[in-house]
Scaffold this motif. Structure first.
Motif, PDB file in Angstrom:
ATOM      1  N   THR A  22       0.855  -1.188   0.000  1.00 32.48           N
ATOM      2  CA  THR A  22       0.000   0.000   0.000  1.00 32.48           C
ATOM      3  C   THR A  22       0.888   1.233   0.000  1.00 32.48           C
ATOM      4  O   THR A  22       1.845   1.316   0.783  1.00 32.48           O
ATOM      5  CB  THR A  22      -0.915   0.018   1.247  1.00 32.48           C
ATOM      6  OG1 THR A  22      -1.868  -1.043   1.138  1.00 32.48           O
ATOM      7  CG2 THR A  22      -1.655   1.342   1.378  1.00 32.48           C
ATOM      8  N   SER A  99      -2.251   3.629  -3.624  1.00 34.39           N
ATOM      9  CA  SER A  99      -2.636   2.267  -3.990  1.00 34.39           C
ATOM     10  C   SER A  99      -2.885   1.514  -2.694  1.00 34.39           C
ATOM     11  O   SER A  99      -2.404   1.918  -1.635  1.00 34.39           O
ATOM     12  CB  SER A  99      -1.547   1.572  -4.817  1.00 34.39           C
ATOM     13  OG  SER A  99      -0.375   1.407  -4.045  1.00 34.39           O
ATOM     14  N   ASN A 100      -3.645   0.412  -2.783  1.00 30.62           N
ATOM     15  CA  ASN A 100      -3.994  -0.275  -1.541  1.00 30.62           C
ATOM     16  C   ASN A 100      -4.201  -1.770  -1.768  1.00 30.62           C
ATOM     17  O   ASN A 100      -5.282  -2.314  -1.538  1.00 30.62           O
ATOM     18  CB  ASN A 100      -5.254   0.361  -0.924  1.00 30.62           C
ATOM     19  CG  ASN A 100      -5.487  -0.083   0.509  1.00 30.62           C
ATOM     20  OD1 ASN A 100      -4.617  -0.692   1.132  1.00 30.62           O
ATOM     21  ND2 ASN A 100      -6.651   0.206   1.036  1.00 30.62           N
ATOM     22  N   ASP A 101      -3.139  -2.436  -2.198  1.00 28.03           N
ATOM     23  CA  ASP A 101      -3.208  -3.886  -2.391  1.00 28.03           C
ATOM     24  C   ASP A 101      -3.585  -4.612  -1.101  1.00 28.03           C
ATOM     25  O   ASP A 101      -4.193  -5.680  -1.131  1.00 28.03           O
ATOM     26  CB  ASP A 101      -1.851  -4.427  -2.855  1.00 28.03           C
ATOM     27  CG  ASP A 101      -1.469  -3.959  -4.248  1.00 28.03           C
ATOM     28  OD1 ASP A 101      -2.339  -3.403  -4.948  1.00 28.03           O
ATOM     29  OD2 ASP A 101      -0.294  -4.138  -4.627  1.00 28.03           O
TER      30      ASP A 101
END
Length: 261
Positions: A22, A99-101
Protein backbone atom coordinates in the motif's frame (compact mmCIF):
# COMPACT_ATOMS: atom_id res chain seq x y z
CA UNK A 1 17.63 8.75 -13.31
CA UNK A 2 14.85 10.84 -11.73
CA UNK A 3 13.41 10.10 -8.28
CA UNK A 4 10.03 9.36 -9.87
CA UNK A 5 11.59 6.83 -12.23
CA UNK A 6 13.42 5.23 -9.30
CA UNK A 7 10.16 4.97 -7.36
CA UNK A 8 8.39 3.45 -10.34
CA UNK A 9 11.23 0.96 -10.73
CA UNK A 10 11.03 -0.11 -7.10
CA UNK A 11 7.24 -0.49 -7.24
CA UNK A 12 7.60 -2.57 -10.42
CA UNK A 13 10.03 -4.80 -8.54
CA UNK A 14 7.39 -5.31 -5.83
CA UNK A 15 4.75 -6.11 -8.44
CA UNK A 16 7.03 -8.48 -10.35
CA UNK A 17 7.88 -10.20 -7.06
CA UNK A 18 4.18 -10.54 -6.17
CA UNK A 19 4.59 -8.43 -3.03
CA UNK A 20 1.29 -6.75 -2.10
CA UNK A 21 1.79 -3.20 -0.85
CA UNK A 22 0.00 0.00 0.00
CA UNK A 23 1.33 3.45 -0.92
CA UNK A 24 0.19 6.19 1.43
CA UNK A 25 0.89 9.87 1.97
CA UNK A 26 1.71 11.08 5.47
CA UNK A 27 2.99 14.32 6.97
CA UNK A 28 1.60 17.82 7.42
CA UNK A 29 0.72 18.29 3.75
CA UNK A 30 -1.15 14.97 3.63
CA UNK A 31 -3.26 15.91 6.62
CA UNK A 32 -4.11 19.30 5.16
CA UNK A 33 -1.97 21.54 7.36
CA UNK A 34 -0.74 23.63 4.48
CA UNK A 35 1.00 26.95 4.97
CA UNK A 36 1.87 29.77 2.60
CA UNK A 37 5.59 29.49 3.33
CA UNK A 38 5.69 33.24 2.91
CA UNK A 39 7.09 34.04 6.36
CA UNK A 40 10.77 34.76 6.89
CA UNK A 41 11.07 31.88 9.35
CA UNK A 42 8.85 29.33 7.63
CA UNK A 43 9.96 26.02 6.11
CA UNK A 44 8.57 23.52 3.64
CA UNK A 45 5.65 21.41 4.84
CA UNK A 46 6.27 17.69 5.26
CA UNK A 47 5.05 15.14 2.74
CA UNK A 48 6.29 11.56 2.92
CA UNK A 49 5.27 8.50 0.94
CA UNK A 50 4.97 5.31 2.94
CA UNK A 51 5.28 1.94 1.26
CA UNK A 52 3.51 -0.46 3.60
CA UNK A 53 4.05 -4.21 3.24
CA UNK A 54 2.93 -7.20 5.27
CA UNK A 55 5.38 -8.39 7.92
CA UNK A 56 6.02 -11.67 6.11
CA UNK A 57 6.94 -9.74 2.94
CA UNK A 58 9.68 -7.65 4.53
CA UNK A 59 12.59 -9.92 3.55
CA UNK A 60 11.46 -9.98 -0.09
CA UNK A 61 10.88 -6.22 -0.04
CA UNK A 62 14.38 -5.60 1.26
CA UNK A 63 15.73 -7.75 -1.57
CA UNK A 64 14.09 -5.34 -4.03
CA UNK A 65 15.48 -2.42 -2.06
CA UNK A 66 19.06 -3.67 -2.46
CA UNK A 67 18.90 -2.83 -6.16
CA UNK A 68 18.77 0.91 -5.45
CA UNK A 69 21.93 2.84 -4.67
CA UNK A 70 20.30 6.28 -4.98
CA UNK A 71 17.88 8.02 -2.61
CA UNK A 72 14.21 7.25 -3.20
CA UNK A 73 11.51 9.36 -1.49
CA UNK A 74 9.81 6.30 0.01
CA UNK A 75 9.77 5.09 3.59
CA UNK A 76 9.16 1.39 4.13
CA UNK A 77 6.75 0.37 6.89
CA UNK A 78 5.55 -2.98 8.15
CA UNK A 79 1.77 -3.32 8.28
CA UNK A 80 2.13 -4.25 11.96
CA UNK A 81 3.00 -0.58 12.59
CA UNK A 82 -0.68 0.25 12.02
CA UNK A 83 -1.42 -1.32 15.39
CA UNK A 84 0.33 1.56 17.17
CA UNK A 85 -0.75 5.23 17.43
CA UNK A 86 2.39 6.89 16.07
CA UNK A 87 1.97 10.28 14.41
CA UNK A 88 3.12 8.70 11.14
CA UNK A 89 0.12 6.36 11.29
CA UNK A 90 -2.33 8.90 12.75
CA UNK A 91 -1.67 11.31 9.91
CA UNK A 92 -1.89 8.87 6.99
CA UNK A 93 -4.42 10.13 4.45
CA UNK A 94 -6.45 6.89 4.33
CA UNK A 95 -9.13 8.53 2.18
CA UNK A 96 -6.62 9.15 -0.62
CA UNK A 97 -4.24 6.20 -0.70
CA UNK A 98 -2.11 6.02 -3.84
CA UNK A 99 -2.64 2.27 -3.99
CA UNK A 100 -3.99 -0.28 -1.54
CA UNK A 101 -3.21 -3.89 -2.39
CA UNK A 102 -3.41 -4.70 1.32
CA UNK A 103 -6.94 -3.35 1.70
CA UNK A 104 -5.93 -1.15 4.62
CA UNK A 105 -8.36 1.17 6.39
CA UNK A 106 -7.90 3.80 9.04
CA UNK A 107 -7.10 2.13 12.38
CA UNK A 108 -9.02 3.00 15.53
CA UNK A 109 -7.11 3.49 18.76
CA UNK A 110 -9.93 4.02 21.25
CA UNK A 111 -8.71 1.07 23.34
CA UNK A 112 -5.07 2.20 23.43
CA UNK A 113 -3.90 2.75 26.99
CA UNK A 114 -3.09 6.31 28.00
CA UNK A 115 0.61 5.69 28.67
CA UNK A 116 1.21 4.31 25.18
CA UNK A 117 -0.68 7.15 23.49
CA UNK A 118 1.08 9.87 25.49
CA UNK A 119 4.46 8.26 24.81
CA UNK A 120 3.77 8.31 21.08
CA UNK A 121 2.75 11.97 21.32
CA UNK A 122 6.05 12.72 23.08
CA UNK A 123 8.06 10.69 20.57
CA UNK A 124 8.54 13.55 18.04
CA UNK A 125 10.11 15.59 20.85
CA UNK A 126 12.68 12.85 21.37
CA UNK A 127 13.25 12.37 17.64
CA UNK A 128 13.75 16.02 16.68
CA UNK A 129 15.83 16.89 19.75
CA UNK A 130 18.16 13.99 18.99
CA UNK A 131 19.05 15.62 15.64
CA UNK A 132 19.97 19.08 16.95
CA UNK A 133 23.69 18.45 17.50
CA UNK A 134 25.65 19.26 14.36
CA UNK A 135 22.62 20.53 12.41
CA UNK A 136 22.78 23.64 10.24
CA UNK A 137 21.01 26.80 11.38
CA UNK A 138 18.16 26.32 8.91
CA UNK A 139 17.70 22.72 10.02
CA UNK A 140 17.77 23.74 13.68
CA UNK A 141 15.00 26.25 12.98
CA UNK A 142 12.80 23.44 11.65
CA UNK A 143 13.74 21.14 14.55
CA UNK A 144 13.04 23.74 17.24
CA UNK A 145 9.71 24.49 15.57
CA UNK A 146 8.80 20.78 15.62
CA UNK A 147 9.93 20.48 19.25
CA UNK A 148 7.86 23.51 20.28
CA UNK A 149 4.73 22.23 18.56
CA UNK A 150 5.15 18.78 20.10
CA UNK A 151 5.44 20.35 23.56
CA UNK A 152 2.29 22.39 22.93
CA UNK A 153 0.47 19.19 22.00
CA UNK A 154 1.62 17.49 25.19
CA UNK A 155 0.48 20.45 27.29
CA UNK A 156 -2.81 20.43 25.39
CA UNK A 157 -3.28 16.80 26.45
CA UNK A 158 -2.89 17.47 30.15
CA UNK A 159 -6.66 17.79 30.58
CA UNK A 160 -7.52 15.59 27.58
CA UNK A 161 -5.98 12.28 28.57
CA UNK A 162 -8.81 10.42 26.83
CA UNK A 163 -7.73 11.78 23.44
CA UNK A 164 -6.73 9.07 20.93
CA UNK A 165 -6.52 10.97 17.64
CA UNK A 166 -4.13 13.30 15.88
CA UNK A 167 -3.89 16.84 17.29
CA UNK A 168 -4.06 19.52 14.58
CA UNK A 169 -2.33 22.86 14.80
CA UNK A 170 -5.60 24.77 14.41
CA UNK A 171 -6.76 23.14 17.67
CA UNK A 172 -3.70 24.50 19.44
CA UNK A 173 -4.37 28.00 18.13
CA UNK A 174 -7.77 28.12 19.83
CA UNK A 175 -6.63 26.57 23.10
CA UNK A 176 -5.85 28.55 26.26
CA UNK A 177 -2.53 27.38 27.69
CA UNK A 178 -1.58 27.91 31.31
CA UNK A 179 1.85 29.58 31.60
CA UNK A 180 2.17 30.06 27.83
CA UNK A 181 1.35 33.47 26.39
CA UNK A 182 -1.11 33.43 23.48
CA UNK A 183 1.22 35.56 21.37
CA UNK A 184 4.00 33.00 21.84
CA UNK A 185 1.70 30.15 20.80
CA UNK A 186 0.67 32.01 17.63
CA UNK A 187 4.27 32.99 16.90
CA UNK A 188 5.29 29.33 17.03
CA UNK A 189 2.37 28.00 14.99
CA UNK A 190 2.63 30.76 12.37
CA UNK A 191 6.42 30.27 12.10
CA UNK A 192 7.05 33.92 12.95
CA UNK A 193 9.76 33.61 15.63
CA UNK A 194 13.41 34.44 14.87
CA UNK A 195 15.91 31.68 15.56
CA UNK A 196 16.96 32.66 19.08
CA UNK A 197 13.40 33.30 20.24
CA UNK A 198 12.32 29.97 18.77
CA UNK A 199 15.14 28.12 20.54
CA UNK A 200 14.25 29.80 23.84
CA UNK A 201 10.57 28.95 23.32
CA UNK A 202 11.37 25.28 22.67
CA UNK A 203 13.48 25.06 25.81
CA UNK A 204 10.84 26.84 27.89
CA UNK A 205 8.03 24.62 26.64
CA UNK A 206 9.99 21.43 27.29
CA UNK A 207 10.65 22.68 30.81
CA UNK A 208 6.87 23.04 31.27
CA UNK A 209 6.35 19.51 29.98
CA UNK A 210 8.97 18.10 32.35
CA UNK A 211 7.28 19.94 35.23
CA UNK A 212 3.93 18.34 34.38
CA UNK A 213 3.42 15.15 36.45
CA UNK A 214 0.38 14.00 34.46
CA UNK A 215 2.58 13.77 31.35
CA UNK A 216 5.92 12.68 32.79
CA UNK A 217 4.37 9.73 34.60
CA UNK A 218 3.23 8.34 31.24
CA UNK A 219 6.20 8.66 28.88
CA UNK A 220 8.07 5.46 29.70
CA UNK A 221 6.13 3.18 27.35
CA UNK A 222 8.55 3.76 24.45
CA UNK A 223 12.30 3.34 24.44
CA UNK A 224 12.74 6.56 22.46
CA UNK A 225 10.94 8.75 25.00
CA UNK A 226 12.50 6.97 27.94
CA UNK A 227 16.00 7.62 26.56
CA UNK A 228 15.12 11.25 25.76
CA UNK A 229 14.11 12.16 29.27
CA UNK A 230 16.96 10.12 30.72
CA UNK A 231 19.74 11.82 28.71
CA UNK A 232 18.86 13.06 25.21
CA UNK A 233 22.45 13.98 24.31
CA UNK A 234 23.99 10.70 25.40
CA UNK A 235 21.37 8.49 23.76
CA UNK A 236 20.68 10.45 20.55
CA UNK A 237 21.68 7.56 18.23
CA UNK A 238 19.62 5.06 20.19
CA UNK A 239 16.64 7.43 20.13
CA UNK A 240 16.70 7.75 16.33
CA UNK A 241 16.95 3.98 15.85
CA UNK A 242 14.20 3.38 18.42
CA UNK A 243 11.85 5.79 16.62
CA UNK A 244 12.08 3.79 13.38
CA UNK A 245 11.55 0.49 15.17
CA UNK A 246 8.56 1.91 17.03
CA UNK A 247 7.03 3.76 14.06
CA UNK A 248 7.80 1.49 11.13
CA UNK A 249 8.52 -1.82 12.89
CA UNK A 250 11.72 -1.75 10.81
CA UNK A 251 15.28 -0.69 11.49
CA UNK A 252 16.21 2.76 10.22
CA UNK A 253 18.56 1.30 7.61
CA UNK A 254 15.74 -0.91 6.33
CA UNK A 255 13.02 1.76 6.38
CA UNK A 256 15.03 4.41 4.52
CA UNK A 257 16.68 4.20 1.13
CA UNK A 258 20.33 5.22 0.80
CA UNK A 259 20.79 8.94 1.25
CA UNK A 260 17.24 9.46 2.46
CA UNK A 261 18.29 9.95 6.08
Amino acid sequence: MSELTEVEGFIKCLVDSNIPHTLALTGSTARGELRSNSGQYDYESDLDILCIVEADSIAATLSCKKSYSCPIPLILMSSTALNYPSNAVLSIAFDSLISNDLGLSKPVFTDTNVAEFISYQAQPLAYYASQLAGSTLSTKRRLYSKISITCLKLLYLTDRLDRRSFIYEHELKSHHFVNVDEALVLGILNRELPDEQLRAAAEYLEMLVIACPSIMELVDSLESTRFHFLDKSRYSRKIIEAVFLENNRLKRTDALFIGAA
